[in-house]
Write a protein that holds these residues in place. Structure first.
Motif, PDB file in Angstrom:
ATOM      1  N   GLN A 142       0.767  -1.260   0.040  1.00 59.58           N
ATOM      2  CA  GLN A 142      -0.027   0.054   0.039  1.00 59.58           C
ATOM      3  C   GLN A 142       0.811   1.220   0.052  1.00 59.58           C
ATOM      4  O   GLN A 142       0.454   2.123  -0.654  1.00 59.58           O
ATOM      5  N   VAL A 143       1.887   1.362   0.882  1.00 57.43           N
ATOM      6  CA  VAL A 143       2.769   2.429   0.929  1.00 57.43           C
ATOM      7  C   VAL A 143       3.597   2.822  -0.455  1.00 57.43           C
ATOM      8  O   VAL A 143       3.558   3.864  -0.703  1.00 57.43           O
ATOM      9  N   PHE A 144       3.963   1.909  -0.945  1.00 50.45           N
ATOM     10  CA  PHE A 144       4.640   1.706  -2.307  1.00 50.45           C
ATOM     11  C   PHE A 144       3.842   2.183  -3.321  1.00 50.45           C
ATOM     12  O   PHE A 144       4.188   3.257  -4.237  1.00 50.45           O
ATOM     13  N   ARG A 145       2.623   1.665  -3.382  1.00 45.96           N
ATOM     14  CA  ARG A 145       1.677   2.085  -4.559  1.00 45.96           C
ATOM     15  C   ARG A 145       1.435   3.535  -4.368  1.00 45.96           C
ATOM     16  O   ARG A 145       1.207   4.426  -5.121  1.00 45.96           O
ATOM     17  N   CYS A 146       1.070   4.048  -3.183  1.00 44.88           N
ATOM     18  CA  CYS A 146       0.737   5.293  -2.702  1.00 44.88           C
ATOM     19  C   CYS A 146       1.708   6.173  -3.198  1.00 44.88           C
ATOM     20  O   CYS A 146       1.744   7.280  -3.845  1.00 44.88           O
ATOM     21  N   ALA A 147       3.059   5.857  -2.782  1.00 49.27           N
ATOM     22  CA  ALA A 147       4.166   6.783  -3.105  1.00 49.27           C
ATOM     23  C   ALA A 147       4.362   6.851  -4.697  1.00 49.27           C
ATOM     24  O   ALA A 147       4.653   7.881  -5.211  1.00 49.27           O
ATOM     25  N   LYS A 148       4.290   5.840  -5.230  1.00 47.99           N
ATOM     26  CA  LYS A 148       4.260   5.845  -6.952  1.00 47.99           C
ATOM     27  C   LYS A 148       3.410   6.697  -7.417  1.00 47.99           C
ATOM     28  O   LYS A 148       3.554   7.527  -8.324  1.00 47.99           O
ATOM     29  N   LYS A 149       1.854   6.405  -6.961  1.00 45.40           N
ATOM     30  CA  LYS A 149       0.896   6.842  -7.589  1.00 45.40           C
ATOM     31  C   LYS A 149       0.829   8.696  -7.269  1.00 45.40           C
ATOM     32  O   LYS A 149       0.539   9.293  -8.045  1.00 45.40           O
ATOM     33  N   ALA A 150       1.296   8.822  -5.965  1.00 52.12           N
ATOM     34  CA  ALA A 150       1.126  10.565  -5.934  1.00 52.12           C
ATOM     35  C   ALA A 150       2.644  11.125  -6.210  1.00 52.12           C
ATOM     36  O   ALA A 150       2.845  12.149  -5.753  1.00 52.12           O
ATOM     37  N   LYS A 151       3.327  10.326  -7.133  1.00 55.14           N
ATOM     38  CA  LYS A 151       4.480  10.740  -7.596  1.00 55.14           C
ATOM     39  C   LYS A 151       5.642  11.586  -6.543  1.00 55.14           C
ATOM     40  O   LYS A 151       6.118  12.436  -6.697  1.00 55.14           O
ATOM     41  N   MET A 152       5.749  10.637  -5.364  1.00 57.74           N
ATOM     42  CA  MET A 152       6.490  10.992  -4.311  1.00 57.74           C
ATOM     43  C   MET A 152       7.885  10.328  -4.658  1.00 57.74           C
ATOM     44  O   MET A 152       8.898  11.020  -4.069  1.00 57.74           O
ATOM     45  N   VAL A 153       7.749   9.575  -5.477  1.00 52.23           N
ATOM     46  CA  VAL A 153       9.263   9.097  -6.195  1.00 52.23           C
ATOM     47  C   VAL A 153       9.225   9.043  -7.629  1.00 52.23           C
ATOM     48  O   VAL A 153       8.023   8.953  -8.110  1.00 52.23           O
TER      49      VAL A 153
END
Ligand code: ARG
Length: 594
Positions: free
Chosen positions: A358-369
């Motif tokens: 969940q955390v990784f998907r969120c980071a990718k989706k929200a362009k945090m990485v």
């Protein structure tokens, strides 16, 4: 330096091509039948379908064209169409000679190193380390060292649990016990004392007491929540107490990790990103990634291809409090800004698999990485007792890491001093070094994702697939080399010169030791690519076995032919250095004697 297996595959591919077949068919693999051959190639079987010919005919054709190979001493076509291969002694000798000269025994280093952050350890401040933290520390340390050895730029971060309710609980309990402490006086404006008003053992007792009380007493829990809130909103006295808790606890953690030969480049924690949370929340709202659901702020992370339900990632609870997720996401943003990593690797119990998804998907989706940043969670299995259930103390309580280490140190000390006169201090020191190998190898020799049984008797044994066996082998080599040094033999420290002294293997045992050594760079590359310390363990177990067989069959120190003897010593030197390099990436070392 090219990998050994690639070189011999290359030769085989040439042979396929010369015989008029597709060269890609010439892939060579280690032998399934070590009694018959050293390597094999199954390409003729695959070729049969392509060329509509009997595999054995194809194999024979390949053999015909390979008669005066520089690489193979034997290439034999056997029914139904396998190619059984043996390697020329000279070819192996030259390869090992090269290995001795090259940096890192010929491991190819990346043109552009990756910047990698390894997030491991993850202890919680003010709580004693328990065996659950052992695996994260041990595996994480090894993954960090393997990546570093493979030429990457690696940063290890402990990621302390130092910000949640546990802090509020401790502060609440302190206030109950010592309400007159200046930290609780709202009107106090002066400096706070330098000394903490508690010791580490008090701290470790305070936490469970407070946690127990809060479960039974809702009013107490309310106080703890309020204390957490006051701490997080920056109330001076609370921050000062928090600093004390950190100081006392981190000093203790440092001592514990040092005993485990685990060290972190960064001692950051959840608290470090506290100030980034409001900005992150604003960003997620403004860009439309986060929305309110039953009062809580969440980001949807499910994808069309999901085969199981992936719930939304929660950013804030309905009371506005942040969560474990919140600090992990903010930490990702912080790391991107400060270090621009290409990869982040997290080590936790595999029960956190879904959480990290969940955390990784969120980071990718929200362009945090950036889209090419790799986020990898390595979820490990449980360390069980002999009964197959999670490891406990004899009384059935949670086993503290320190207790476990003391027990294994004692056992090792007992074994080392059994029926022998040894210097007390030396025996204690050696026991510690060997015990650490027992713990770490016992863990790392299993694939991380699997559960394993912590078996004290097995792990501390000097025989079999154990850390002490590997150390015993290294110490054996060291002792031979020392003996020769006294005889003013070869300068045993210069591996680079040793390469020139190597001669062709004179026995099966010597040859298989040499072949085993030749696999080093390929093994290390795989261990890095697959983040798999167990591959290093499997390799050194095989290498140690090959060495011991050679040792038992060969007179080394008393060999009269000086050239032969020098060649043996060169081989010993290389074996020792390869083994020591491997245990170093596993996170332990060998004593001089044992
Ligand atoms: N403190 C956590 C625990 O004890 C582990 C932290 C793991 N790392 C992370 N970035 N979440 O369970």
């Amino acid at each position: 330096m090219k990998k050994f297996l690639d070189l011999i595959s290359e030769e085989m591919k040439n042979a396929f091509e010369a015989a008029g077949f597709d060269r890609e068919l010439g892939k060579v693999t280690p032998s399934n039948r070590p009694d018959l051959c050293e390597y094999q190639c199954n390409g003729a079987m695959a070729a049969a379908k392509l060329y509509k010919k009997a595999p054995i005919m194809i194999a024979n054709q390949v053999v015909e064209g390979c008669k005066d190979s520089e690489v193979f001493s034997q290439i034999e076509a056997v029914n139904p169409g396998f190619l059984n291969l043996k390697i020329k002694e000279t070819f192996i000798k030259d390869y090992l000679g090269q290995m001795c000269k090259e940096v890192k025994f010929g491991l190819e280093l990346p043109e552009k190193p990756s910047r990698i952050i390894v997030d491991y350890g993850g202890p919680n401040v003010a709580k004693p380390l328990h065996v659950g933290h052992l695996r994260s520390g041990v595996i994480g340390e090894s993954i960090k060292r393997i990546a570093r050895y493979a030429g990457h730029d690696v940063i290890g971060d402990i990621h302390l649990g130092d910000w949640g309710l546990q802090m509020g609980l401790i502060i609440t309990e302190l206030k109950e016990r010592q309400p007159n402490l200046v930290y609780f006086d709202d009107d106090y404006m002066g400096d706070y004392p330098k000394e903490a008003p508690f010791s580490i053992s008090e701290l470790e007792e305070i936490y469970p007491t407070a946690s127990g009380k809060s479960k039974e007493d809702p009013a107490y829990k309310e106080c703890a929540l309020e204390a957490t809130f006051k701490l997080q909103s920056g109330v001076r006295g609370y921050r000062a107490l928090w600093n004390h808790i950190m100081e006392v606890s981190v000093a203790d953690l440092k001592r514990n990790y040092e005993n485990l030969n685990i060290d972190f480049d960064l001692w950051k924690g959840e608290s470090d990103v506290h100030d980034m949370i409001p900005g992150m929340v604003d960003y997620l709202k403004k860009e439309g990634y986060a929305y309110l659901s039953d009062g809580a702020l969440v980001v949807d992370v499910k994808e069309e291809t999901d085969t199981k339900e992936i719930p939304p990632c929660m950013i804030l609870k309905s009371d506005g409090a942040s969560l474990y997720n919140t600090t992990d996401l903010a930490t990702i943003m912080d790391r991107m800004k400060a270090y621009h990593p290409d990869r982040m690797i997290y080590l936790t119990d595999k029960r956190q698999d879904l959480y990290f998804e969940q955390v990784f998907r969120c980071a990718k989706k929200a362009k945090m990485v950036t889209p090419d940043t790799e986020l990898l969670h390595i979820g490990f299995g449980t360390m069980n007792g002999k009964d197959g259930k999670p490891f406990k103390t004899r009384e059935g309580g949670v086993m503290r890491l320190e207790m476990l280490i003391n027990e294994i140190n004692e056992e090792m000390y007992r074994k080392i001093t059994e029926n022998r006169q040894v210097d007390e201090q030396e025996a204690r020191d050696t026991a510690k070094v060997v015990a650490l190998s027992a713990i770490k190898y016992g863990d790392l020799s299993n694939q991380a994702s699997k559960d394993y049984i912590f078996d004290m008797d097995k792990f501390t044994s000097f025989e079999g697939n154990t850390g002490p066996y590997i150390l015993y082998t290294i110490v054996r080599i060291k002792s031979i080399l020392n003996k020769v040094k006294e005889q003013k033999g070869l300068g045993t420290e210069e591996l680079c010169k040793a390469g020139e002294l190597l001669r062709n293997a004179g026995s099966e045992a010597e040859k298989s030791l040499m072949l085993s050594l030749s696999g080093f760079n390929a093994m290390m590359e795989t261990a890095y690519v697959e983040t798999a310390p167990h591959k290093v363990c499997a390799y050194i177990y095989e290498l140690a076995n090959a060495f011991n067989r050679f040792y038992h069959e060969t007179k080394i120190v008393t060999e009269e032919n000086q050239e032969k003897k020098n060649s043996y010593l060169a081989l010993l030197l290389l074996t020792r250095d390869v083994l020591e390099t491997c245990i170093d990436v596993l996170g332990f070392s060998a004593p001089e004697r044992m």
